[in-house]
Motif scaffolding. Sequence first.
Motif, PDB file in Angstrom:
ATOM      1  N   THR A  10       0.817  -1.203   0.000  1.00 20.25           N
ATOM      2  CA  THR A  10       0.000   0.000   0.000  1.00 20.25           C
ATOM      3  C   THR A  10       0.853   1.255   0.000  1.00 20.25           C
ATOM      4  O   THR A  10       0.496   2.252  -0.617  1.00 20.25           O
ATOM      5  CB  THR A  10      -0.924   0.012   1.220  1.00 20.25           C
ATOM      6  OG1 THR A  10      -0.126  -0.128   2.400  1.00 20.25           O
ATOM      7  CG2 THR A  10      -1.918  -1.148   1.151  1.00 20.25           C
ATOM      8  N   ALA A  11       1.958   1.240   0.708  1.00 22.14           N
ATOM      9  CA  ALA A  11       2.851   2.400   0.697  1.00 22.14           C
ATOM     10  C   ALA A  11       4.280   1.953   0.464  1.00 22.14           C
ATOM     11  O   ALA A  11       4.953   2.433  -0.423  1.00 22.14           O
ATOM     12  CB  ALA A  11       2.744   3.171   2.010  1.00 22.14           C
ATOM     13  N   VAL A  94      19.813   7.468   5.327  1.00 28.38           N
ATOM     14  CA  VAL A  94      19.001   6.871   4.272  1.00 28.38           C
ATOM     15  C   VAL A  94      19.711   7.043   2.945  1.00 28.38           C
ATOM     16  O   VAL A  94      20.049   8.169   2.554  1.00 28.38           O
ATOM     17  CB  VAL A  94      17.607   7.531   4.202  1.00 28.38           C
ATOM     18  CG1 VAL A  94      16.792   6.950   3.056  1.00 28.38           C
ATOM     19  CG2 VAL A  94      16.870   7.375   5.528  1.00 28.38           C
ATOM     20  N   LEU A  95      19.950   5.933   2.267  1.00 33.72           N
ATOM     21  CA  LEU A  95      20.496   5.973   0.925  1.00 33.72           C
ATOM     22  C   LEU A  95      19.394   5.590  -0.047  1.00 33.72           C
ATOM     23  O   LEU A  95      18.825   4.510   0.064  1.00 33.72           O
ATOM     24  CB  LEU A  95      21.690   5.027   0.781  1.00 33.72           C
ATOM     25  CG  LEU A  95      22.400   5.092  -0.577  1.00 33.72           C
ATOM     26  CD1 LEU A  95      23.908   5.056  -0.407  1.00 33.72           C
ATOM     27  CD2 LEU A  95      21.941   3.972  -1.508  1.00 33.72           C
ATOM     28  N   LEU A  96      19.064   6.503  -0.950  1.00 37.08           N
ATOM     29  CA  LEU A  96      18.098   6.209  -1.998  1.00 37.08           C
ATOM     30  C   LEU A  96      18.869   5.727  -3.214  1.00 37.08           C
ATOM     31  O   LEU A  96      19.674   6.467  -3.782  1.00 37.08           O
ATOM     32  CB  LEU A  96      17.277   7.453  -2.355  1.00 37.08           C
ATOM     33  CG  LEU A  96      16.486   8.114  -1.226  1.00 37.08           C
ATOM     34  CD1 LEU A  96      15.609   9.234  -1.788  1.00 37.08           C
ATOM     35  CD2 LEU A  96      15.645   7.112  -0.451  1.00 37.08           C
ATOM     36  N   ALA A 143      12.001  12.676  -3.976  1.00 30.85           N
ATOM     37  CA  ALA A 143      11.216  13.464  -3.028  1.00 30.85           C
ATOM     38  C   ALA A 143      10.017  12.670  -2.521  1.00 30.85           C
ATOM     39  O   ALA A 143       9.686  12.707  -1.327  1.00 30.85           O
ATOM     40  CB  ALA A 143      10.762  14.770  -3.682  1.00 30.85           C
ATOM     41  N   ALA A 144       9.364  11.927  -3.418  1.00 33.07           N
ATOM     42  CA  ALA A 144       8.223  11.110  -3.004  1.00 33.07           C
ATOM     43  C   ALA A 144       8.657  10.010  -2.044  1.00 33.07           C
ATOM     44  O   ALA A 144       7.952   9.694  -1.069  1.00 33.07           O
ATOM     45  CB  ALA A 144       7.547  10.513  -4.236  1.00 33.07           C
ATOM     46  N   ALA A 148       7.438   9.417   1.800  1.00 34.56           N
ATOM     47  CA  ALA A 148       6.880   8.134   2.231  1.00 34.56           C
ATOM     48  C   ALA A 148       7.589   7.613   3.479  1.00 34.56           C
ATOM     49  O   ALA A 148       6.996   6.893   4.285  1.00 34.56           O
ATOM     50  CB  ALA A 148       6.975   7.108   1.103  1.00 34.56           C
ATOM     51  N   LEU A 149       8.848   7.995   3.634  1.00 32.90           N
ATOM     52  CA  LEU A 149       9.610   7.604   4.815  1.00 32.90           C
ATOM     53  C   LEU A 149       9.424   8.589   5.969  1.00 32.90           C
ATOM     54  O   LEU A 149      10.041   8.437   7.027  1.00 32.90           O
ATOM     55  CB  LEU A 149      11.098   7.508   4.460  1.00 32.90           C
ATOM     56  CG  LEU A 149      11.476   6.388   3.484  1.00 32.90           C
ATOM     57  CD1 LEU A 149      12.926   6.551   3.028  1.00 32.90           C
ATOM     58  CD2 LEU A 149      11.275   5.021   4.117  1.00 32.90           C
ATOM     59  N   GLY A 150       8.599   9.605   5.757  1.00 34.56           N
ATOM     60  CA  GLY A 150       8.337  10.597   6.798  1.00 34.56           C
ATOM     61  C   GLY A 150       9.409  11.650   6.914  1.00 34.56           C
ATOM     62  O   GLY A 150       9.534  12.301   7.961  1.00 34.56           O
ATOM     63  N   LEU A 151      10.164  11.862   5.843  1.00 33.03           N
ATOM     64  CA  LEU A 151      11.284  12.799   5.889  1.00 33.03           C
ATOM     65  C   LEU A 151      11.009  14.007   4.995  1.00 33.03           C
ATOM     66  O   LEU A 151      10.834  13.861   3.778  1.00 33.03           O
ATOM     67  CB  LEU A 151      12.578  12.119   5.432  1.00 33.03           C
ATOM     68  CG  LEU A 151      13.040  10.926   6.271  1.00 33.03           C
ATOM     69  CD1 LEU A 151      14.290  10.308   5.651  1.00 33.03           C
ATOM     70  CD2 LEU A 151      13.304  11.356   7.696  1.00 33.03           C
TER      71      LEU A 151
END
Length: 210
Positions: A10-11, A94-96, A143-144, A148-151
């Motif tokens: 869902t997320a 956090v590494l994206l 950015a999305a 989603a991670l609350g950042l």
Amino acid sequence: MNTLAAPQRTASVRARVPVTLDRAAGRTAQLVTFHDLPDALEHLACVLPYAPQTVPLVRLHSECMTGDVFGSARCDCGPQLDEALAAMAEQGGVLLYLRQEGRGIGLFNKLDTYVLQDQDIDTFRANRIIGRGEDERDYRAAAAMLRALGLTRIRLLTNNPDKVAQLRDLGIQVDAVVPTGVHLTEHNARYLAAKAGSGHTLTLQRETTA
């Protein structure tokens, strides 16, 4: 017959992964998947625990199969990935991992530009010669993912001012820009010089190693 149900996405889905490579000091990370991102690509977040109520360190790392996986010395991508994970092993973050190979032109196109670079053509001009943009990446998905991670407030590990500008335009507050190291060798000197000429905040001194 009973069957196992797939995780509901869902997320996002978080999978605990013991990252046993030296680059992450054996810390256990969470790998987080996302759906409904603006570009519909399978981007991934690697989250190493950080202290609550802190502004986490974040790295946007564009996929580089040649450098990250096969250890190509033509670029600085592999060393930058190692550096980011080592920093996050110490302080969390956090590494994206963004599936934007070759500044967004794809793996095969990137390898085509390598042939041109061997003819003394820099990486940005080589992209133009094959009919692609100098840098086709955009960071709407990043950015999305952060949201989603609350950042919405981060410290960004980068030498690329375009990443900072795009994230800020997308509503992410970049409290601090943390520079990456300059991983200069005899093999990537021309590549890094081209990056510096394009606006990256790099100081290229005689740090060259064999």
